[in-house]
Scaffold this motif. Structure first.
Motif, PDB file in Angstrom:
ATOM      1  N   GLN A  87      13.747  11.059  -7.004  1.00 31.35           N
ATOM      2  CA  GLN A  87      14.668   9.976  -6.665  1.00 31.35           C
ATOM      3  C   GLN A  87      13.470   9.225  -6.204  1.00 31.35           C
ATOM      4  O   GLN A  87      14.338   8.063  -6.061  1.00 31.35           O
ATOM      5  CB  GLN A  87      15.544  10.056  -6.495  1.00 31.35           C
ATOM      6  N   GLN A  88      12.322   9.840  -5.238  1.00 31.20           N
ATOM      7  CA  GLN A  88      11.661   8.749  -4.274  1.00 31.20           C
ATOM      8  C   GLN A  88      10.886   8.447  -4.427  1.00 31.20           C
ATOM      9  O   GLN A  88      10.199   8.171  -6.112  1.00 31.20           O
ATOM     10  CB  GLN A  88      10.937   9.843  -3.072  1.00 31.20           C
ATOM     11  N   ILE A  89       9.838   6.797  -4.502  1.00 34.38           N
ATOM     12  CA  ILE A  89       9.605   5.810  -5.128  1.00 34.38           C
ATOM     13  C   ILE A  89       8.381   5.600  -3.963  1.00 34.38           C
ATOM     14  O   ILE A  89       8.157   6.127  -2.814  1.00 34.38           O
ATOM     15  CB  ILE A  89      10.527   4.319  -4.204  1.00 34.38           C
ATOM     16  N   PHE A  90       7.439   5.583  -4.833  1.00 38.38           N
ATOM     17  CA  PHE A  90       5.966   5.304  -4.569  1.00 38.38           C
ATOM     18  C   PHE A  90       6.217   3.687  -4.516  1.00 38.38           C
ATOM     19  O   PHE A  90       5.846   3.061  -5.144  1.00 38.38           O
ATOM     20  CB  PHE A  90       5.120   5.673  -4.493  1.00 38.38           C
ATOM     21  N   GLY A  91       5.671   2.890  -3.842  1.00 37.08           N
ATOM     22  CA  GLY A  91       5.291   1.657  -3.737  1.00 37.08           C
ATOM     23  C   GLY A  91       3.707   1.195  -2.633  1.00 37.08           C
ATOM     24  O   GLY A  91       3.837   1.361  -1.762  1.00 37.08           O
ATOM     25  N   PHE A  92       2.703   1.090  -3.470  1.00 43.38           N
ATOM     26  CA  PHE A  92       1.538   0.464  -2.863  1.00 43.38           C
ATOM     27  C   PHE A  92       1.658   0.067  -2.084  1.00 43.38           C
ATOM     28  O   PHE A  92       0.220   0.178  -0.845  1.00 43.38           O
ATOM     29  CB  PHE A  92       0.456  -0.211  -4.091  1.00 43.38           C
ATOM     30  N   TRP A  93       2.230  -1.284  -1.799  1.00 43.35           N
ATOM     31  CA  TRP A  93       2.050  -2.124  -0.392  1.00 43.35           C
ATOM     32  C   TRP A  93       3.107  -1.339   0.449  1.00 43.35           C
ATOM     33  O   TRP A  93       3.265  -2.390   1.710  1.00 43.35           O
ATOM     34  CB  TRP A  93       2.658  -3.708  -0.786  1.00 43.35           C
ATOM     35  N   ARG A  94       3.728  -0.533  -0.145  1.00 43.91           N
ATOM     36  CA  ARG A  94       4.221  -0.134   1.196  1.00 43.91           C
ATOM     37  C   ARG A  94       4.002   0.991   2.311  1.00 43.91           C
ATOM     38  O   ARG A  94       4.022   1.499   3.379  1.00 43.91           O
ATOM     39  CB  ARG A  94       5.622   0.689   0.702  1.00 43.91           C
ATOM     40  N   CYS A  95       2.438   1.554   1.285  1.00 43.22           N
ATOM     41  CA  CYS A  95       1.895   2.597   2.039  1.00 43.22           C
ATOM     42  C   CYS A  95       0.346   2.539   2.655  1.00 43.22           C
ATOM     43  O   CYS A  95      -0.060   2.170   3.866  1.00 43.22           O
ATOM     44  CB  CYS A  95       1.472   3.307   0.806  1.00 43.22           C
ATOM     45  N   ILE A  96       0.279   1.057   1.582  1.00 37.32           N
ATOM     46  CA  ILE A  96      -1.445   0.453   2.066  1.00 37.32           C
ATOM     47  C   ILE A  96      -0.798  -0.515   3.175  1.00 37.32           C
ATOM     48  O   ILE A  96      -0.503  -1.995   2.843  1.00 37.32           O
ATOM     49  CB  ILE A  96      -1.821  -0.236   1.198  1.00 37.32           C
ATOM     50  N   PRO A  97      -1.318  -1.249   4.551  1.00 36.00           N
ATOM     51  CA  PRO A  97      -1.013  -1.836   4.599  1.00 36.00           C
ATOM     52  C   PRO A  97      -1.905  -3.087   4.292  1.00 36.00           C
ATOM     53  O   PRO A  97      -2.623  -3.728   3.531  1.00 36.00           O
ATOM     54  CB  PRO A  97      -1.753  -2.034   6.154  1.00 36.00           C
ATOM     55  N   GLN A  98      -1.639  -4.689   4.944  1.00 36.92           N
ATOM     56  CA  GLN A  98      -2.077  -5.740   4.697  1.00 36.92           C
ATOM     57  C   GLN A  98      -3.317  -5.840   4.794  1.00 36.92           C
ATOM     58  O   GLN A  98      -3.935  -5.305   6.055  1.00 36.92           O
ATOM     59  CB  GLN A  98      -1.677  -6.946   5.158  1.00 36.92           C
ATOM     60  N   PRO A  99      -4.026  -6.333   3.817  1.00 36.16           N
ATOM     61  CA  PRO A  99      -5.466  -6.227   3.339  1.00 36.16           C
ATOM     62  C   PRO A  99      -6.237  -7.399   4.561  1.00 36.16           C
ATOM     63  O   PRO A  99      -6.612  -8.247   3.423  1.00 36.16           O
ATOM     64  CB  PRO A  99      -5.506  -6.154   2.157  1.00 36.16           C
ATOM     65  N   THR A 100      -6.574  -6.714   5.957  1.00 37.07           N
ATOM     66  CA  THR A 100      -6.936  -8.612   6.467  1.00 37.07           C
ATOM     67  C   THR A 100      -8.177  -7.938   7.166  1.00 37.07           C
ATOM     68  O   THR A 100      -8.020  -6.422   7.165  1.00 37.07           O
ATOM     69  CB  THR A 100      -6.084  -8.709   7.826  1.00 37.07           C
ATOM     70  N   ILE A 101      -8.901  -8.337   8.037  1.00 37.50           N
ATOM     71  CA  ILE A 101      -9.925  -8.000   8.861  1.00 37.50           C
ATOM     72  C   ILE A 101      -9.297  -7.194  10.028  1.00 37.50           C
ATOM     73  O   ILE A 101      -9.614  -6.546  10.849  1.00 37.50           O
ATOM     74  CB  ILE A 101     -11.085  -9.147   9.394  1.00 37.50           C
ATOM     75  N   GLN A 102      -8.301  -7.483  10.604  1.00 38.17           N
ATOM     76  CA  GLN A 102      -7.526  -7.628  11.970  1.00 38.17           C
ATOM     77  C   GLN A 102      -7.176  -5.591  11.594  1.00 38.17           C
ATOM     78  O   GLN A 102      -6.658  -4.877  12.486  1.00 38.17           O
ATOM     79  CB  GLN A 102      -6.116  -7.951  11.942  1.00 38.17           C
ATOM     80  N   ASN A 103      -6.711  -5.387  10.188  1.00 38.17           N
ATOM     81  CA  ASN A 103      -6.385  -4.499   9.990  1.00 38.17           C
ATOM     82  C   ASN A 103      -6.981  -3.010   9.553  1.00 38.17           C
ATOM     83  O   ASN A 103      -7.111  -1.908   8.705  1.00 38.17           O
ATOM     84  CB  ASN A 103      -5.489  -4.385   9.031  1.00 38.17           C
ATOM     85  N   GLY A 104      -8.116  -3.664   9.392  1.00 40.04           N
ATOM     86  CA  GLY A 104     -10.041  -2.783   9.324  1.00 40.04           C
ATOM     87  C   GLY A 104     -10.512  -3.183   8.335  1.00 40.04           C
ATOM     88  O   GLY A 104     -11.718  -1.846   7.512  1.00 40.04           O
ATOM     89  N   PHE A 105      -9.883  -3.903   7.121  1.00 38.62           N
ATOM     90  CA  PHE A 105     -10.519  -4.154   5.651  1.00 38.62           C
ATOM     91  C   PHE A 105     -11.933  -4.834   5.301  1.00 38.62           C
ATOM     92  O   PHE A 105     -12.111  -5.939   6.270  1.00 38.62           O
ATOM     93  CB  PHE A 105      -9.285  -4.605   4.680  1.00 38.62           C
ATOM     94  N   GLN A 106     -12.701  -4.403   5.024  1.00 36.73           N
ATOM     95  CA  GLN A 106     -14.189  -5.479   5.089  1.00 36.73           C
ATOM     96  C   GLN A 106     -14.085  -6.302   3.413  1.00 36.73           C
ATOM     97  O   GLN A 106     -12.884  -6.272   2.988  1.00 36.73           O
ATOM     98  CB  GLN A 106     -15.059  -4.507   4.665  1.00 36.73           C
TER      99      GLN A 106
END
Length: 261
Positions: A87-106
């Motif tokens: 019954q648990q839910i997977f949410g992509f944006w619950r797991c992955i942080p906002q895609p910003t340069i500050q969060n390490g994304f390129q």
């Protein structure tokens, strides 16, 4: 490629607010999966489903290909080993942080409003598509999922039409629920040497049902002059429990719009 669409502080704040509002309004009533455990756990030693996609080199300009690999590998760290209790839910944006340069994304290539552009987080749609393939084949309940608006790469696409999952922070998400009576472990690996992304679901016991997927083009949409065609695609998932007839557990029709190049 067009200029960055999401990079201004105001745009980032707007996306963050939209994402928060989306989560408040959903009202699924079940907790989201958050616990990650080592992937060599002996508890989850039965493969339930797997999806592997090729990571294709689209461009060598400005290290975009390498940046995509960085983004995809970073995202995998937040998902690999995640436990989905019943019954648990997977949410992509619950797991992955906002895609910003500050969060390490390129900065990498991404599709926004039917146009190919570059911004932080390019490549995450391949991660979400690969995950969706494993969820679909594992007979998880699909709560939210969007296809891409256009078929940009045609026959060179990395997915089967009708089996992709586009994600845009604050706008498009991938959300599924584990309706099985047992917990499942989600694994996600990005192999930068072999250029593959692999998502899989593992259970404490073998999967008991036979699952089949079928996607078919039900209508071709003519291309504009010097453009690319569109498609309407129907995807179905059939599940056959032991000694029982097949059951249709998922069906959707997707439209990929024709588009100028």
């Amino acid at each position: 490629m067009t200029a960055s669409f999401w990079r201004t502080p105001l745009r980032l704040l707007k996306c963050r607010l939209r994402q928060s509002l989306k989560e408040m309004r959903r009202g699924y009533g079940q907790p989201y999966a958050q616990q990650q455990t080592p992937i060599n756990s002996s508890r989850f030693n039965h493969l339930w489903s797997q999806c592997q996609t090729p990571i294709k080199q689209r461009s060598t300009a400005n290290n975009l290909h390498q940046n995509r690999l960085i983004n995809m590998s970073l995202a995998a760290q937040f998902v690999d080993g995640l436990i989905l209790q019943p019954q648990q839910i997977f949410g992509f944006w619950r797991c992955i942080p906002q895609p910003t340069i500050q969060n390490g994304f390129q900065a990498g290539p991404m599709l926004i409003r039917g146009q190919l552009t570059t911004d932080a987080g390019g490549g995450l749609c391949q991660i979400s598509t690969t995950l969706f393939g494993a969820f679909l084949a594992g007979n998880l309940e699909i709560l939210e999922r969007s296809n891409h608006s256009v078929d940009t790469y045609g026959d060179d696409r990395f997915f089967t039409l009708g089996q992709d999952a586009a994600v845009v922070y604050g706008y498009k998400d991938l959300v599924v629920r584990n309706l099985h009576p047992v917990p499942l472990q989600l694994r996600l690996q990005v192999d930068q040497a072999q250029l593959t992304a692999t998502a899989s679901l593992w259970g404490p016991t073998p999967i008991s049902d036979a699952i089949s997927l079928n996607s078919e083009v039900i209508q071709s949409l003519p291309a504009p002059p010097d453009g690319i065609p569109g498609w309407r695609v129907r995807t179905q998932r059939w599940v056959q429990p032991p000694e029982s007839p097949k059951i249709l557990t998922y069906q959707t029709e997707d439209t990929y719009q024709p588009s100028p190049l």
